[in-house]
Structures are given as structure tokens and as C-alpha cells.
Write an enzyme that holds these catalytic residues in place. Structure first.
Site, mmCIF file in Angstrom:
data_model
loop_
_atom_site.group_PDB
_atom_site.id
_atom_site.type_symbol
_atom_site.label_atom_id
_atom_site.label_comp_id
_atom_site.label_asym_id
_atom_site.label_seq_id
_atom_site.Cartn_x
_atom_site.Cartn_y
_atom_site.Cartn_z
ATOM 1 N N GLY A 90 0.838 -1.412 0.015
ATOM 2 C CA GLY A 90 0.075 -0.103 0.018
ATOM 3 C C GLY A 90 0.719 1.364 -0.007
ATOM 4 O O GLY A 90 0.235 2.307 -0.152
ATOM 5 N N LYS A 111 9.918 2.371 -0.172
ATOM 6 C CA LYS A 111 8.790 2.155 0.912
ATOM 7 C C LYS A 111 8.419 3.655 1.236
ATOM 8 O O LYS A 111 9.400 4.510 1.519
ATOM 9 C CB LYS A 111 9.286 1.737 2.337
ATOM 10 C CG LYS A 111 9.265 0.333 2.025
ATOM 11 C CD LYS A 111 9.645 -0.279 3.449
ATOM 12 C CE LYS A 111 8.609 -0.271 4.524
ATOM 13 N NZ LYS A 111 8.747 -0.858 5.720
ATOM 14 N N ASP A 123 -2.425 6.876 2.956
ATOM 15 C CA ASP A 123 -1.801 7.820 2.047
ATOM 16 C C ASP A 123 -0.663 7.487 1.239
ATOM 17 O O ASP A 123 -0.140 8.094 0.269
ATOM 18 C CB ASP A 123 -1.568 9.096 2.721
ATOM 19 C CG ASP A 123 -0.399 8.912 3.798
ATOM 20 O OD1 ASP A 123 0.177 7.784 4.017
ATOM 21 O OD2 ASP A 123 -0.210 9.795 4.535
ATOM 22 N N GLY A 124 -0.267 6.150 1.407
ATOM 23 C CA GLY A 124 1.078 5.485 0.449
ATOM 24 C C GLY A 124 2.446 6.178 1.081
ATOM 25 O O GLY A 124 3.350 5.891 0.358
ATOM 26 N N ARG A 174 14.880 -0.302 0.257
ATOM 27 C CA ARG A 174 15.477 -1.443 1.072
ATOM 28 C C ARG A 174 15.681 -2.515 0.125
ATOM 29 O O ARG A 174 14.844 -2.485 -1.147
ATOM 30 C CB ARG A 174 14.332 -1.698 2.156
ATOM 31 C CG ARG A 174 13.126 -2.452 1.753
ATOM 32 C CD ARG A 174 12.472 -3.075 3.136
ATOM 33 N NE ARG A 174 11.125 -3.564 2.721
ATOM 34 C CZ ARG A 174 10.390 -3.928 3.422
ATOM 35 N NH1 ARG A 174 10.465 -3.875 4.973
ATOM 36 N NH2 ARG A 174 9.086 -4.777 3.197
ATOM 37 N N ARG A 181 6.157 -13.332 0.673
ATOM 38 C CA ARG A 181 5.528 -13.555 2.213
ATOM 39 C C ARG A 181 4.647 -15.016 2.082
ATOM 40 O O ARG A 181 4.029 -15.394 1.264
ATOM 41 C CB ARG A 181 4.857 -12.265 2.548
ATOM 42 C CG ARG A 181 5.568 -10.994 2.172
ATOM 43 C CD ARG A 181 4.500 -9.798 2.049
ATOM 44 N NE ARG A 181 5.128 -8.676 1.636
ATOM 45 C CZ ARG A 181 5.810 -7.803 2.559
ATOM 46 N NH1 ARG A 181 5.518 -7.904 3.947
ATOM 47 N NH2 ARG A 181 6.285 -6.693 2.104
ATOM 48 N N ASP A 246 1.734 -11.604 6.753
ATOM 49 C CA ASP A 246 2.063 -10.973 5.669
ATOM 50 C C ASP A 246 3.544 -10.056 6.173
ATOM 51 O O ASP A 246 4.267 -9.605 5.106
ATOM 52 C CB ASP A 246 1.310 -9.628 5.240
ATOM 53 C CG ASP A 246 0.824 -8.829 6.428
ATOM 54 O OD1 ASP A 246 0.031 -9.302 7.349
ATOM 55 O OD2 ASP A 246 1.097 -7.354 6.491
ATOM 56 N N ASN A 247 3.773 -10.384 7.057
ATOM 57 C CA ASN A 247 5.205 -9.931 7.556
ATOM 58 C C ASN A 247 6.300 -10.978 7.860
ATOM 59 O O ASN A 247 7.279 -11.043 8.534
ATOM 60 C CB ASN A 247 5.174 -8.942 8.988
ATOM 61 C CG ASN A 247 4.491 -7.770 8.584
ATOM 62 O OD1 ASN A 247 4.443 -7.173 7.664
ATOM 63 N ND2 ASN A 247 3.849 -6.825 9.720
ATOM 64 N N ASP A 256 10.098 -5.768 7.769
ATOM 65 C CA ASP A 256 8.907 -4.911 8.100
ATOM 66 C C ASP A 256 9.235 -4.596 9.596
ATOM 67 O O ASP A 256 8.514 -5.241 10.671
ATOM 68 C CB ASP A 256 7.735 -5.522 7.996
ATOM 69 C CG ASP A 256 7.227 -5.396 6.370
ATOM 70 O OD1 ASP A 256 7.725 -4.487 5.993
ATOM 71 O OD2 ASP A 256 6.417 -6.147 6.049
#
Length: 464
Positions: A90, A111, A123-124, A174, A181, A246-247, A256
Site C-alpha cells: 500500500g 517504501k 496515503d501511501g 530497502r 511472504r 504478511d510480515n 517490516d
């Protein structure tokens, strides 16, 4: 001369339902905070002629480098045990992949690069604090020998982002072995997308586990990497804080760094994350949650098997070995911290019990064990002295301990001080801390000092 990155993009060649292609959203006035020239060299990227201005424009997302194919990856996940069928990047974009001189493949990802189709109400963007925290934490973990994503660059955007208040924005670049994942597998399994799941499995095996003969082998090898990773976390007093599926990186890296922390005073129930109200991801719970996450991975692989009933039995037998594998990795980790050639579980647990009871500093206690001042960490010094007599009877290897137990780790109060200074455009504390935590086995009294009462940070935040 513009920076040349020899992209070799394999994920972008997968079917389009694996991601959403789009460029980064430009920012107002990018300014470089840090660039990791050593990491660039490891990746085979010659950054010797890269100016700060060029780096700022490139790693803010204002310019898409030649050969990049920016995309936001799709994935799902269990977040604090609750199922989310669609998450995805996102606020991140995979620029592409590079093949390092040693033949290893690495993702390069932005990121905080703007909204994507997976942003939902976000908001990304990223604000400065989480970007600096991840830079410090990931580079420290690498120096400590922990598999991890790494930080290539950090850039100010010159724009504010709105959280509880308006805060300075930033973009982190990164690198990772990949950003696949557990939640990536769940994304396709939940949709009944057999072809997508098979394609992802084949791709993952080819990229990360070429010796795996199929889903069962893949499950076993991914599980072992998670076992080894979490044992390393525990040996450092590291608390990830948000171990959602998801991490969980399939490659076995720490990924993350949101509400993460290194413990100061030891207690197994320590929690820092402000969103972890029930202590789901407390320090002592991390092995259990890693086991749970691997079970979710196993579930996502079942549809690939021709006899799913038999597969459930087979996969259950595999994941039921997790506790024994983890116990062995944990004992090996803490035996090394005590300089022991063999494992003595009682000796390990008795020390940790004393530390928890007296609030002993995790890092400093282990670093000081070979020295007389170790007892200063304890209130009940007679109890510690009795334990130390037992420990010394094992003839501990002090050289091994010096190689295993860091002198310094990235402590929360130091990270917070660096962030607060950077908010006022003073990056000196960040750079000083980065230099220290990337030399973790070198004595440094300034960064070894635990927080005073008025410096303690008791809550951490994801920053999203």
C-alpha cells in the site's frame, strides 16, 4: 554520471495478477539523508560517482531508473489473527531486482513512495521516524548476523504527512532476498487460484529453495529458516512486534521493522507495540506465533497436492516438528551466549529467571558475564553469585561469548533521540548511532547505557 543499476526483473515477468504496475508518486524537494555505499558495492552497483542530489532524486521515486519495472505486489494475510483477504503493497514499490557479484538475487524496493491500488484508506507515504528506525534496526541486525532486509537509502521528501499531527515525510529504499511472504501464498490459495499458487510455488523454489522437490520440501525448508531466525531474535532480546503472516518473509529474513524493539530490562512478557493490546506478539510468544504462521503457510500449500487429505496429514506431521526444532535452535543460541559447548537448559532458564526478577539489562548482562561487574545487574547478588559458580564449573569459552554477545544494540531511547533530532533537520545523532550499531561487538559506553527513567520508551508505533 547517473547511477547504473543492472536490473534483472523476474517477478515482473510473472502473471499480471501478482502485482499492479505503476511509477512512484513524485515528491516536492527530495534531500538525501543516507546512502549505503557498502551495500551498493555488495550488490554490484558502482556508486562512487553518485552525488547526493542524484541519489535524492533517484531514491525518492522522482525518477524511474533505466531498467526498473516498478510494481506493487499483491498479498493477503492474518493480522493479529484476523484474516484480511487482500492487503498488498500500500505504500511500497518494487523497482526491480539485481544479481550481485556472488550470484545472489536481491529486490530493490521503495517504501513511502505513494498510493497504490492496495493502499485502501492509507496515503501511501511514510514519515521520517519509521524510515530512520528501519534503517538503524535493519543495518544493526545485519551487523549482528541476523538474516534481514537492508537499507540502501533514506531520503526526505520535503512534504508533510498527516498522522496524529503533520510530520516530515521520507522514503526508504530497502533490499531483500525477495518480498515473497506467507501472505503471498495465502492470497492465491484463498482465491482458489490453483495456477497462480503453482506458479508462485515454482518461482519460490527456483529462487530460494532450488533443492526442494515440491511443496512438502518447501514447507520443511521455510520452517527451518523461521526456526533459526526466531531463535536469533530471542538471543538478542529482539521483539518484532507485528508477526502477521504478511510480515513473514519466505526467504527467512526479518522484514517490516514497524513497532519493533530491543529489550532493555529483561522480562519474557515484554510488549512495546501500541497496537498489540493483548500481548499476542510479546517476546516470549514469538516462537509460538512463528509456529502458527508456518501452519498458515502449510494450509496455503495443501491445494497443490493431488491427495489433499493425505497432504493434511503429511503437512501436520511436518509442522508438529517445529517445537523440537525450535528448542534445539534456542538451546544452541543461548549455549553460545554462555560460552558452553553443550546445552544446560536449567542453567539458561535459571539465569533468565533471575534477570526477569531483578530487571537486569538483557544486552549488558550477557556482555558482562565474564567480568566481575556482571553482578551489578542484579538486586539479589547472592543468588547471581550462586548461579555464576554453577556456570563457571562448565569452563565457559569467553572468546566465544565475546563473538556472540554484542556490546551494543539499537536501543529505543537512542533511536527516539535520533528521530527527534532529525525532525529538526539535525541528522548527526542518526549517523552517529548508525556508525555505532553497525559495530555491535565494539565497546561503546555511550550506546551501551540503558535509558534513565525519563528516557524510557514504553510504546512503539507502526507509523503507517
Amino acid at each position: 554520471m547517473p547511477l547504473h543499476i543492472a536490473f534483472d526483473n523476474s517477478y515482473a515477468a510473472l502473471p499480471e495478477r501478482f502485482y499492479a504496475r505503476q511509477p512512484a508518486t513524485p515528491v516536492a524537494t527530495p534531500a538525501l539523508i543516507a546512502f549505503n555505499h557498502a551495500l551498493a558495492g555488495d550488490l554490484g552497483i558502482d556508486s562512487s560517482d553518485l552525488s547526493e542530489a542524484e541519489a535524492a532524486v533517484l531514491f525518492s521515486g522522482n525518477v524511474t531508473p533505466d531498467g526498473a519495472d516498478p510494481l506493487a505486489q499483491a498479498y493477503a494475510g492474518h493480522q493479529f489473527g484476523g484474516w484480511s483477504p487482500q492487503l498488498g503493497d500500500g505504500r511500497a514499490l518494487l523497482l526491480g531486482e539485481v544479481i550481485a557479484p556472488d550470484g545472489s538475487r536481491h529486490d530493490i524496493q521503495l517504501k513511502g513512495s505513494g498510493r497504490t491500488p492496495f493502499s485502501r484508506s492509507g496515503d501511501g507515504r511514510a514519515w521520517l521516524g519509521p524510515v530512520l528506525r528501519e534503517y538503524l534496526m535493519s543495518e544493526a541486525m545485519h551487523a549482528l548476523g541476523v538474516p534481514t532486509t537492508r537499507a540502501l537509502a533514506a531520503v526526505r521528501t520535503g512534504q508533510k504527512v498527516q498522522r496524529e499531527t503533520a510530520l516530515p515525510g521520507a522514503v526508504l529504499t530497502r533490499t531483500a532476498a525477495s518480498h515473497i511472504r506467507v501472505g503471498t501464498f495465502q492470497f492465491f490459495a484463498a482465491r482458489g487460484d490453483q495456477d497462480g499458487l503453482q506458479t508462485l510455488t515454482d518461482y519460490t523454489i527456483a529462487r530460494h529453495y532450488p533443492r526442494a522437490s515440491g511443496p512438502a520440501d518447501l514447507l520443511e525448508q521455510v520452517m527451518q529458516r523461521q526456526v533459526d531466525l526466531v531463535a536469533k531474535w530471542m538471543g538478542l532480546g529482539f521483539i518484532h512486534g507485528v508477526m502477521n503472516t504478511d510480515n513473514v518473509a519466505i526467504a527467512g529474513e526479518t522484514i517490516d521493522y514497524g513497532p519493533c524493539a530491543m529489550m532493555d530490562s529483561y522480562h519474557p512478557d515484554t510488549v512495546f507495540s501500541a497496537i498489540d493490546q493483548q500481548g499476542r506478539y510479546a517476546y516470549a510468544n514469538q516462537p509460538r506465533l512463528a509456529h502458527w504462521n508456518i501452519a498458515q503457510f502449510a494450509t496455503s500449500l495443501v491445494p497443490l497436492m493431488p491427495d489433499q487429505s493425505a497432504a493434511i496429514d503429511q503437512f501436520t506431521a511436518i509442522i508438529n516438528r517445529f517445537p523440537d526444532l525450535y528448542a534445539a535452535a534456542y538451546q544452541a543460541t543461548f549455549s553460545a551466549k554462555l560460552g558452553l559447548s553443550d546445552s544446560d537448559p536449567d542453567l539458561i532458564e535459571d539465569l533468565l529467571a533471575l534477570m526477569a526478577r531483578d530487571g537486569a539489562d538483557f544486552t549488558n548482562t550477557f556482555a558482562a558475564l565474564p567480568h566481575a561487574n556482571a553482578r551489578d545487574q542484579f538486586i539479589d547478588r547472592a543468588a547471581f553469585d550462586a548461579w555464576k559458580t554453577r556456570w563457571q564449573s562448565h569452563n565457559p569459552d569467553h572468546g566465544q561469548m565475546a563473538r556472540t554477545n554484542p556490546q551494543i544494540v539499537p536501543r529505543l531511547h537512542r533511536i527516539e533521540a535520533a528521530i527527534q533530532a532529525a525532525i529538526t533537520d539535525d541528522d548527526a545523532p542518526f549517523h552517529a548511532m548508525l556508525a555505532a550499531v553497525t559495530q555491535p561487538f565494539t565497546a561503546n559506553a555511550t550506546y551501551a547505557r540503558p535509558p534513565d527513567a525519563d528516557e524510557k520508551v514504553t510504546r512503539t508505533f507502526c507509523g503507517t
